[in-house]
Design a protein around this motif. Sequence first.
Motif, PDB file in Angstrom:
ATOM      1  N   THR A   1      20.973 -11.064   7.226  1.00  0.00           N
ATOM      2  CA  THR A   1      20.621 -13.214   7.671  1.00  0.00           C
ATOM      3  C   THR A   1      18.722 -13.249   8.555  1.00  0.00           C
ATOM      4  OG1 THR A   1      21.972 -13.249  10.072  1.00  0.00           O
ATOM      5  CG2 THR A   1      22.738 -13.770   7.738  1.00  0.00           C
ATOM      6  N   VAL A   2      18.014 -12.343   9.268  1.00  0.00           N
ATOM      7  CA  VAL A   2      16.966 -12.248   9.277  1.00  0.00           C
ATOM      8  C   VAL A   2      16.648 -11.175   8.618  1.00  0.00           C
ATOM      9  CG1 VAL A   2      15.791 -11.378  11.140  1.00  0.00           C
ATOM     10  CG2 VAL A   2      17.342 -12.646  11.691  1.00  0.00           C
ATOM     11  N   LEU A   3      14.722 -11.922   7.831  1.00  0.00           N
ATOM     12  CA  LEU A   3      14.490 -10.828   6.548  1.00  0.00           C
ATOM     13  C   LEU A   3      13.392 -11.028   7.298  1.00  0.00           C
ATOM     14  CD1 LEU A   3      13.590  -9.274   4.313  1.00  0.00           C
ATOM     15  CD2 LEU A   3      13.373 -11.838   3.096  1.00  0.00           C
ATOM     16  N   VAL A   4      12.515  -9.084   7.241  1.00  0.00           N
ATOM     17  CA  VAL A   4      11.031  -9.265   7.399  1.00  0.00           C
ATOM     18  C   VAL A   4      10.578  -8.418   6.332  1.00  0.00           C
ATOM     19  CG1 VAL A   4       9.620  -8.176   9.559  1.00  0.00           C
ATOM     20  CG2 VAL A   4      11.185  -8.757  10.096  1.00  0.00           C
ATOM     21  N   ASN A   5       9.897  -9.023   5.805  1.00  0.00           N
ATOM     22  CA  ASN A   5       8.715  -8.844   4.874  1.00  0.00           C
ATOM     23  C   ASN A   5       7.562  -7.813   5.148  1.00  0.00           C
ATOM     24  OD1 ASN A   5      10.529  -9.339   2.718  1.00  0.00           O
ATOM     25  ND2 ASN A   5       9.741 -11.736   3.240  1.00  0.00           N
ATOM     26  N   ASN A   6       7.504  -6.685   5.816  1.00  0.00           N
ATOM     27  CA  ASN A   6       6.607  -6.177   6.247  1.00  0.00           C
ATOM     28  C   ASN A   6       5.799  -5.232   5.157  1.00  0.00           C
ATOM     29  OD1 ASN A   6       4.655  -5.154   8.606  1.00  0.00           O
ATOM     30  ND2 ASN A   6       5.805  -3.596   7.923  1.00  0.00           N
ATOM     31  N   ALA A   7       6.313  -4.398   4.417  1.00  0.00           N
ATOM     32  CA  ALA A   7       5.737  -3.167   2.833  1.00  0.00           C
ATOM     33  C   ALA A   7       4.438  -3.466   2.326  1.00  0.00           C
ATOM     34  CB  ALA A   7       6.726  -3.675   1.858  1.00  0.00           C
ATOM     35  N   GLY A   8       3.673  -3.154   2.253  1.00  0.00           N
ATOM     36  CA  GLY A   8       2.498  -3.169   1.585  1.00  0.00           C
ATOM     37  C   GLY A   8       1.828  -1.601   2.179  1.00  0.00           C
ATOM     38  N   ILE A   9       0.671  -2.271   0.695  1.00  0.00           N
ATOM     39  CA  ILE A   9      -0.370  -0.910   0.277  1.00  0.00           C
ATOM     40  C   ILE A   9      -1.770  -1.707   0.772  1.00  0.00           C
ATOM     41  CG2 ILE A   9       1.153   0.072  -0.959  1.00  0.00           C
ATOM     42  CD1 ILE A   9       0.289  -1.278  -3.306  1.00  0.00           C
ATOM     43  N   LEU A  10      -2.458  -0.327   0.461  1.00  0.00           N
ATOM     44  CA  LEU A  10      -4.074  -0.661  -0.061  1.00  0.00           C
ATOM     45  C   LEU A  10      -4.706  -0.502  -0.941  1.00  0.00           C
ATOM     46  CD1 LEU A  10      -5.154  -0.591   3.919  1.00  0.00           C
ATOM     47  CD2 LEU A  10      -5.169  -2.754   2.638  1.00  0.00           C
ATOM     48  N   ARG A  11      -5.601  -1.204  -1.883  1.00  0.00           N
ATOM     49  CA  ARG A  11      -6.128  -0.334  -3.327  1.00  0.00           C
ATOM     50  C   ARG A  11      -7.608  -1.060  -2.996  1.00  0.00           C
ATOM     51  NH1 ARG A  11      -1.930   2.327  -2.588  1.00  0.00           N
ATOM     52  NH2 ARG A  11      -0.873   3.378  -4.283  1.00  0.00           N
ATOM     53  N   ASP A  12      -8.144  -1.056  -1.743  1.00  0.00           N
ATOM     54  CA  ASP A  12      -9.289  -2.048  -1.216  1.00  0.00           C
ATOM     55  C   ASP A  12     -10.460  -1.297  -2.116  1.00  0.00           C
ATOM     56  OD1 ASP A  12      -7.840  -2.658   0.756  1.00  0.00           O
ATOM     57  OD2 ASP A  12      -9.020  -1.703   2.411  1.00  0.00           O
ATOM     58  N   ASN A  13     -11.210  -2.478  -2.490  1.00  0.00           N
ATOM     59  CA  ASN A  13     -12.702  -2.031  -3.737  1.00  0.00           C
ATOM     60  C   ASN A  13     -13.404  -2.856  -3.351  1.00  0.00           C
ATOM     61  OD1 ASN A  13     -14.081   0.157  -4.799  1.00  0.00           O
ATOM     62  ND2 ASN A  13     -11.885   0.711  -6.088  1.00  0.00           N
ATOM     63  N   LEU A  14     -14.507  -3.017  -3.688  1.00  0.00           N
ATOM     64  CA  LEU A  14     -15.247  -4.282  -4.314  1.00  0.00           C
ATOM     65  C   LEU A  14     -15.051  -4.081  -5.573  1.00  0.00           C
ATOM     66  CD1 LEU A  14     -18.943  -2.751  -2.818  1.00  0.00           C
ATOM     67  CD2 LEU A  14     -17.022  -4.497  -1.222  1.00  0.00           C
ATOM     68  N   LEU A  15     -15.425  -5.648  -5.548  1.00  0.00           N
ATOM     69  CA  LEU A  15     -14.845  -6.137  -6.495  1.00  0.00           C
ATOM     70  C   LEU A  15     -15.480  -5.582  -8.601  1.00  0.00           C
ATOM     71  CD1 LEU A  15     -14.367  -8.571  -9.029  1.00  0.00           C
ATOM     72  CD2 LEU A  15     -15.834 -10.100  -8.118  1.00  0.00           C
ATOM     73  N   PHE A  16     -16.596  -4.974  -8.074  1.00  0.00           N
ATOM     74  CA  PHE A  16     -16.969  -4.787  -9.270  1.00  0.00           C
ATOM     75  C   PHE A  16     -16.776  -3.088  -9.518  1.00  0.00           C
ATOM     76  CE2 PHE A  16     -19.863  -2.943  -6.201  1.00  0.00           C
ATOM     77  CZ  PHE A  16     -20.686  -1.289  -6.897  1.00  0.00           C
TER      78      PHE A  16
END
Length: 247
Positions: free
Chosen positions: A79-94
Amino acid sequence: MTRTAIVTGGGRGIGAAIAKRLSFDGLKVAVLDMGPTEDTVSAITAAGGEALGLEADVSDESSVKAAVDQVAQTLGAPTVLVNNAGILRDNLLFKMTYEEFDKVLSVHLGGAFNMAKAVQSYMVEEKFGRIVSMSSTSALGNRGQTNYSAAKSGIQGMTKTWAIELGKFGVTANAIAPGFIETDMTKATAERVGVSFDDFVTAATKEIPVARSGKPEDIAHTASFLASEGAGFVSGQVIYVAGGPKA
């Protein structure tokens, strides 16, 4: 009554700090992660808490369903959910590929959607629920993070929608938007921009009104409040935990 919480991405960093804090608050905690969960689970059990570690891919609906079913059978209705999962794929738009864009959205946004959808029935049945999702100050825009910024902005929109849809069932939904927090993710960002982590922290701290960097425990304290019985009249909110009024 002892409630059960699920923390995604709970194997390290902010997720681990939140999982430990919720256990300290008296909740049973399921730690979901694609990587190892043993350290978090061991820390909780060593302190006298009850925890379960599971490998799950939040971007995969069947993986999420299997994990949530196992949590319910082993620890009780989540009855408690913490949505914390994540990743990075950083890059400039171009430079950013569509794959880099799509992968980040599928984990952050798709993962939060899959998890919330899987647990909401338990919350509705129990007439109590707390959904806490990690946004970020990057939702306001951040160089090199088209994908991450879009995902973290989307988390805010989904959170407000869930608050509207689920409120009548005793379920609240809120988001936390961390500022600069010392984690493996910020270390990865320092590497990306080519500076030492110490210099990265020092530069960031100069822009923070409270004159220090954030720690995972800072986010855990906020999550603890939002997950509590006492936060029942707080819903659809985005709390910026950034050491000041703006990112």
